[in-house]
Design an enzyme around this catalytic site. Sequence first.
Site, PDB file in Angstrom:
ATOM      1  CB  SER A   6      -0.904  -0.035   1.268  1.00 53.88           C
ATOM      2  OG  SER A   6      -1.334   1.232   1.713  1.00 53.88           O
ATOM      3  CG  HIS A  31      -3.996  -2.443  -1.237  1.00 55.30           C
ATOM      4  ND1 HIS A  31      -5.202  -3.360  -1.413  1.00 55.30           N
ATOM      5  CD2 HIS A  31      -4.248  -1.358  -0.208  1.00 55.30           C
ATOM      6  CE1 HIS A  31      -5.940  -2.677  -0.411  1.00 55.30           C
ATOM      7  NE2 HIS A  31      -5.619  -1.523   0.230  1.00 55.30           N
ATOM      8  CG  ASP A  33      -5.198   2.117   1.043  1.00 59.47           C
ATOM      9  OD1 ASP A  33      -6.104   1.269   0.893  1.00 59.47           O
ATOM     10  OD2 ASP A  33      -4.029   2.015   1.328  1.00 59.47           O
ATOM     11  CG  MET A  35      -8.694   6.656   2.090  1.00 63.76           C
ATOM     12  SD  MET A  35      -7.653   6.629   3.596  1.00 63.76           S
ATOM     13  CE  MET A  35      -6.968   5.186   3.880  1.00 63.76           C
ATOM     14  CG  HIS A  65      -9.117  -0.610   0.007  1.00 64.54           C
ATOM     15  ND1 HIS A  65      -8.531  -0.645   1.247  1.00 64.54           N
ATOM     16  CD2 HIS A  65     -10.402  -0.824   0.222  1.00 64.54           C
ATOM     17  CE1 HIS A  65      -9.384  -0.661   2.159  1.00 64.54           C
ATOM     18  NE2 HIS A  65     -10.729  -1.036   1.709  1.00 64.54           N
ATOM     19  CG  MET A  67     -11.560   2.649   2.023  1.00 70.49           C
ATOM     20  SD  MET A  67     -10.112   2.766   3.149  1.00 70.49           S
ATOM     21  CE  MET A  67      -8.677   2.763   1.680  1.00 70.49           C
ATOM     22  CG  MET A 138     -11.164  -3.553   5.767  1.00 71.43           C
ATOM     23  SD  MET A 138      -9.742  -3.052   4.912  1.00 71.43           S
ATOM     24  CE  MET A 138      -8.888  -2.026   5.731  1.00 71.43           C
ATOM     25  CG  ASP A 173      -5.596  -3.059   3.767  1.00 72.49           C
ATOM     26  OD1 ASP A 173      -4.612  -2.748   4.125  1.00 72.49           O
ATOM     27  OD2 ASP A 173      -6.489  -2.389   3.210  1.00 72.49           O
ATOM     28  CB  SER A 196       3.211   1.948   8.167  1.00 70.86           C
ATOM     29  OG  SER A 196       2.260   1.057   8.957  1.00 70.86           O
TER      30      SER A 196
HETATM   31  C1  DX5 Z   1      -6.425   1.375   5.766  1.00 69.90           C
HETATM   32  C2  DX5 Z   1      -5.845   1.329   4.501  1.00 69.90           C
HETATM   33  C3  DX5 Z   1      -4.706   0.250   4.441  1.00 69.90           C
HETATM   34  C4  DX5 Z   1      -3.433   0.778   5.045  1.00 69.90           C
HETATM   35  C5  DX5 Z   1      -2.485  -0.186   5.148  1.00 69.90           C
HETATM   36  O1  DX5 Z   1      -7.439   2.039   5.499  1.00 69.90           O
HETATM   37  O2  DX5 Z   1      -6.945   0.413   3.862  1.00 69.90           O
HETATM   38  O3  DX5 Z   1      -4.291  -0.126   2.962  1.00 69.90           O
HETATM   39  O4  DX5 Z   1      -2.867   2.073   4.099  1.00 69.90           O
HETATM   40  O5  DX5 Z   1      -1.337   0.256   5.936  1.00 69.90           O
HETATM   41  P1  DX5 Z   1      -0.557  -0.512   7.226  1.00 69.90           P
HETATM   42  O6  DX5 Z   1       0.209  -1.600   6.690  1.00 69.90           O
HETATM   43  O7  DX5 Z   1       0.482   0.681   7.447  1.00 69.90           O
HETATM   44  O8  DX5 Z   1      -1.760  -0.733   8.386  1.00 69.90           O
HETATM   45 ZN    ZN Z   2      -6.259  -0.575   1.780  1.00 71.70          ZN
END
Ligand code: DX5
Ligand code: ZN
Length: 216
Positions: A6, A31, A33, A35, A65, A67, A138, A173, A196
């Site tokens: 990610s 992946h 994200d 948002m 992904h 969201m 999740m 995830d 991270s």
């Molecule tokens: C959270 C995201 C994840 C996130 C994962 O809402 O969907 O994909 O970036 O990051 P880490 O591995 O730091 O939890």
């Molecule tokens: Zn994600």
Amino acid sequence: MMIAPSILNANNIDLKNDIENAVEAGISRFHIDIMDGHFVPNLSFGPQLIKDFKREFPMTNAEIHLMSNAPDKLVPSFVEAGADLIELHYEAMDQPKLYYWLDYLASNGVDTALAISPDTSVDVIKQYLPLLKQVLVMTVKPGFGGQSFIPESIDRIKAVREIVGPDFDIEVDGGINDQTIKLAKDAGANIFVVGSYLYENGNISGQVHKLEKIIK
Ligand code: DX5
Ligand code: ZN
């Protein structure tokens, strides 16, 4: 077994470099994200990033992904931008909409996944399975990178594996690191989103190889 980085917590000014490092370490899927500041209290990327990503890395898959509870506005733009797989959240729309968009993706040749948040019953995936390529469990509340893995996720992953059988992709995830990846794998997950942890020490390929060794 697959690791899907990610890029949410990567250095956004230096994304190309981070992506290249991961691709050189053998990564074949990212992946990404998305948002919307509404379904989750955070903002991230838009379709332009996917377009640029696919132009620069045409052989690497972009998993979106999503969201957002505005699929009508966003799904067609991400399809057009070149998404290879789009993950829709069960909680983000009603049943007719979910069926509509899963069907739309299939007819546009885009793979699909259903994402379920930590408080959602795993049983909801049952009726959608024939339309899905994978399920995204999740393991943190969606919205931010860098959160801790929720321990109750282990039983949820096991329950999903029972429902889908042995040959179906289960992705996890949130909070995946060198400890939790083993727990998630033993519970039945086979695709691991890692954010991270990969950027912790400036050595992305080293972190990828460390995790790969654990899940081998
Ligand atoms: C959270 C995201 C994840 C996130 C994962 O809402 O969907 O994909 O970036 O990051 P880490 O591995 O730091 O939890
Ligand atoms: Zn994600």
